[in-house]
Enzyme design. Sequence first.
Site, PDB file in Angstrom:
ATOM      1  N   LYS A 197       0.856  -1.192   0.000  1.00  0.00           N
ATOM      2  CA  LYS A 197       0.000   0.000   0.000  1.00  0.00           C
ATOM      3  C   LYS A 197       0.887   1.236   0.000  1.00  0.00           C
ATOM      4  O   LYS A 197       1.777   1.369   0.839  1.00  0.00           O
ATOM      5  CB  LYS A 197      -0.886  -0.007   1.252  1.00  0.00           C
ATOM      6  CG  LYS A 197      -1.475   1.343   1.660  1.00  0.00           C
ATOM      7  CD  LYS A 197      -2.733   1.684   0.900  1.00  0.00           C
ATOM      8  CE  LYS A 197      -3.347   3.010   1.345  1.00  0.00           C
ATOM      9  NZ  LYS A 197      -3.964   2.969   2.654  1.00  0.00           N
ATOM     10  N   ASP A 331     -12.935   1.595   3.609  1.00  0.00           N
ATOM     11  CA  ASP A 331     -12.041   2.325   4.525  1.00  0.00           C
ATOM     12  C   ASP A 331     -12.518   2.188   5.972  1.00  0.00           C
ATOM     13  O   ASP A 331     -12.237   3.045   6.807  1.00  0.00           O
ATOM     14  CB  ASP A 331     -11.921   3.802   4.130  1.00  0.00           C
ATOM     15  CG  ASP A 331     -10.492   4.336   4.266  1.00  0.00           C
ATOM     16  OD1 ASP A 331      -9.617   3.592   4.772  1.00  0.00           O
ATOM     17  OD2 ASP A 331     -10.251   5.491   3.890  1.00  0.00           O
TER      18      ASP A 331
HETATM   19 ZN    ZN Z   1      -7.561   3.642   4.068  1.00  0.00          ZN
END
Ligand code: ZN
Length: 415
Positions: A197, A331
């Site tokens: 990420k 998220d």
């Molecule tokens: Zn995130």
Amino acid sequence: MTDTRVITGAQLFDGEEFRGRHDVLVRDGVIAELRASGTGGTPLAAEASTDGRIVDVVDATGKTLTPGLIDCHVHVATDGAGSLDAFVEPFSLQFFRAARNLERTLQAGVTTARDAGGADAGVKAALSDGFVDGPTLYAAISIMSQTGGHGDGRMASGAHMPMLTGHPGRPDGVADGVDAVRAKTREILRAGADHIKICSTGGVLSPTDDPRHSQFTVAEIEAIVEEAAAQGTYVMSHAQGAEGIRNALRAGARSIEHGIFLDEETIELFLEKDAFLVPTLQAPLAVIAAADAGAALPTSVVAKARMVAETHRESIAQAYDAGVKIAMGTDAGVGPHGENLEELELMAAVGLSTRDALRAGTTVAASLLDLPTVGRVATGYAADLVLFDGDLEQAGLSEARRRVSQVYQGGMRKR
Ligand SMILES: [Zn+2]
């Protein structure tokens, strides 16, 4: 202990289309057979019981059966991301929270999830060893960022944001320059990351940067993509401003997370690169909701969330109309865990058809995560399944969360 289960009479969404009422036979955790309901001949349940194994028959008339949902962007080790309260929490509390958050995520109907930073190899081991219940988890562990970027938790005060604090199982993710990002990628993969990420723009939760500004150079991102590919994996990029999105796409990132500021050129590039967009429509709304409820968030964070929410919805609608591949991600961790299916409701609200919103959370998500045996109700696939009350094809997704009635993972009933 039930070896064999037949779920009968539900309207089937198989990951691609609504198929009408079907009976589904589950054996040893796998989908063994599907058959249209009530077409005459021997019912699947009767046929399955003749081989002497125990058959549990679930009458799902009036319900919709879908694959277990896949959330491509969660932070299971985080609660109320960005909140100033986190600065005074004991370090290890995050792992106990992760156990609870994983359980809530599974109960919500999410049987597979991709963690975008926070959960480490220990969290994954706790799941695979059965210490905790939750979705099958693929983890980024750390968040790679340039100095002063979205993933650099060092504040002007000298404090370091707790979510991003490095520890032996979670290397600090900040690095600058091609050689350093290459070494950092290897370090994070050594810690057991399933994917990498990065942040190629600023963000909402980082108090001192701007979501429209780009971070990392194309050369740096290319080095990260190359190192990830050498270990058989890929890069997901937090990217909100158009230029930082394009940089990540040009360098070969597989998915763009959030994608708030899109324009025609950027959308074209998504199509050209065959990349995925993971909108996380929940995220800015969760920040605004938390602020309205009195959470201790920095004022700059709340102002940014309000600034981007409407633009975000317009951008995602535009990308959808252009045919960009959209995968579901929430998220969660910015907002509460266990409300994941609100993302289906939000995707439907920006214009995705019921079918396409469900595809985003099943087949398209499985394709992004490159998982060949989940995301579909088809023979040979894992028996990860959700039963919703009512016929979703007729009812739509506006009440998706409230309708979740049963959840199965590997054929075992979890809710
Ligand atoms: Zn995130």
